[in-house]
Scaffold this motif. Structure first.
Motif, PDB file in Angstrom:
ATOM      1  N   TYR A 189       0.842  -1.201   0.000  1.00 16.77           N
ATOM      2  CA  TYR A 189       0.000   0.000   0.000  1.00 16.77           C
ATOM      3  C   TYR A 189       0.873   1.245   0.000  1.00 16.77           C
ATOM      4  O   TYR A 189       2.086   1.180   0.192  1.00 16.77           O
ATOM      5  CB  TYR A 189      -0.953   0.012   1.202  1.00 16.77           C
ATOM      6  N   ILE A 190       0.215   2.385  -0.203  1.00 15.65           N
ATOM      7  CA  ILE A 190       0.886   3.681  -0.132  1.00 15.65           C
ATOM      8  C   ILE A 190      -0.070   4.614   0.598  1.00 15.65           C
ATOM      9  O   ILE A 190      -1.291   4.508   0.438  1.00 15.65           O
ATOM     10  CB  ILE A 190       1.235   4.202  -1.551  1.00 15.65           C
ATOM     11  N   THR A 191       0.457   5.502   1.423  1.00 12.76           N
ATOM     12  CA  THR A 191      -0.429   6.436   2.124  1.00 12.76           C
ATOM     13  C   THR A 191      -0.812   7.567   1.175  1.00 12.76           C
ATOM     14  O   THR A 191      -0.137   7.832   0.178  1.00 12.76           O
ATOM     15  CB  THR A 191       0.235   7.038   3.380  1.00 12.76           C
ATOM     16  N   MET A 192      -1.912   8.224   1.487  1.00 13.09           N
ATOM     17  CA  MET A 192      -2.386   9.327   0.650  1.00 13.09           C
ATOM     18  C   MET A 192      -1.309  10.400   0.496  1.00 13.09           C
ATOM     19  O   MET A 192      -1.086  10.912  -0.591  1.00 13.09           O
ATOM     20  CB  MET A 192      -3.651   9.940   1.261  1.00 13.09           C
ATOM     21  N   GLY A 193      -0.618  10.737   1.589  1.00 14.12           N
ATOM     22  CA  GLY A 193       0.439  11.744   1.519  1.00 14.12           C
ATOM     23  C   GLY A 193       1.548  11.342   0.558  1.00 14.12           C
ATOM     24  O   GLY A 193       2.016  12.141  -0.253  1.00 14.12           O
ATOM     25  N   ARG A 233      -4.606  12.077   5.437  1.00 17.78           N
ATOM     26  CA  ARG A 233      -3.251  11.988   4.882  1.00 17.78           C
ATOM     27  C   ARG A 233      -2.704  10.568   4.993  1.00 17.78           C
ATOM     28  O   ARG A 233      -1.961  10.112   4.141  1.00 17.78           O
ATOM     29  CB  ARG A 233      -2.359  12.977   5.623  1.00 17.78           C
ATOM     30  N   GLY A 234      -3.076   9.837   6.049  1.00 18.57           N
ATOM     31  CA  GLY A 234      -2.568   8.495   6.280  1.00 18.57           C
ATOM     32  C   GLY A 234      -3.405   7.392   5.653  1.00 18.57           C
ATOM     33  O   GLY A 234      -3.113   6.218   5.841  1.00 18.57           O
ATOM     34  N   ARG A 235      -4.454   7.746   4.915  1.00 21.14           N
ATOM     35  CA  ARG A 235      -5.310   6.744   4.260  1.00 21.14           C
ATOM     36  C   ARG A 235      -4.450   5.818   3.408  1.00 21.14           C
ATOM     37  O   ARG A 235      -3.635   6.264   2.613  1.00 21.14           O
ATOM     38  CB  ARG A 235      -6.352   7.454   3.398  1.00 21.14           C
ATOM     39  N   LYS A 236      -4.613   4.510   3.589  1.00 22.80           N
ATOM     40  CA  LYS A 236      -3.835   3.528   2.835  1.00 22.80           C
ATOM     41  C   LYS A 236      -4.510   3.267   1.498  1.00 22.80           C
ATOM     42  O   LYS A 236      -5.684   2.906   1.446  1.00 22.80           O
ATOM     43  CB  LYS A 236      -3.695   2.234   3.626  1.00 22.80           C
ATOM     44  N   LEU A 237      -3.760   3.440   0.436  1.00 27.14           N
ATOM     45  CA  LEU A 237      -4.251   3.162  -0.908  1.00 27.14           C
ATOM     46  C   LEU A 237      -3.611   1.871  -1.385  1.00 27.14           C
ATOM     47  O   LEU A 237      -2.407   1.670  -1.225  1.00 27.14           O
ATOM     48  CB  LEU A 237      -3.894   4.314  -1.849  1.00 27.14           C
ATOM     49  N   ARG A 238      -4.419   1.006  -1.953  1.00 27.39           N
ATOM     50  CA  ARG A 238      -3.946  -0.295  -2.422  1.00 27.39           C
ATOM     51  C   ARG A 238      -4.284  -0.465  -3.901  1.00 27.39           C
ATOM     52  O   ARG A 238      -5.073   0.300  -4.451  1.00 27.39           O
ATOM     53  CB  ARG A 238      -4.594  -1.416  -1.606  1.00 27.39           C
TER      54      ARG A 238
END
Length: 76
Positions: free
Chosen positions: A16-20, A54-59
């Motif tokens: 995953y990657i965080t929104m930031g 900002r910390g939302r995990k994107l997959r």
């Protein structure tokens, strides 16, 4: 005339990657420190839901729409 918007693909090397991190990788912001300000000033929609974390995990498979900046799809 019909215009079709093709989402830009952002490829992940991790789970995953965080929104930031995503905003920086997608060249929407210059530095990670700008993420909090950017999210407070711009509408960001992830998979049809507005989200400003900002910390939302994107997959892989997530779709991100940013008004004025375009659409993005997270890929593996």
């Amino acid at each position: 005339m019909r215009v079709t918007i093709v989402p830009e693909k952002i490829k992940l090397n991790t789970e995953y990657i965080t929104m930031g991190q995503f905003l920086k990788l997608a060249d929407v912001i210059q530095t990670g420190g700008m993420a909090k300000w950017f999210l407070s000033e711009h509408e960001v929609v992830i998979n049809g839901e507005q989200d400003q974390r900002r910390g939302r995990k994107l997959r892989a498979g997530d779709k991100v729409q940013i008004a004025g900046f375009g659409e993005f799809v997270i890929t593996e």
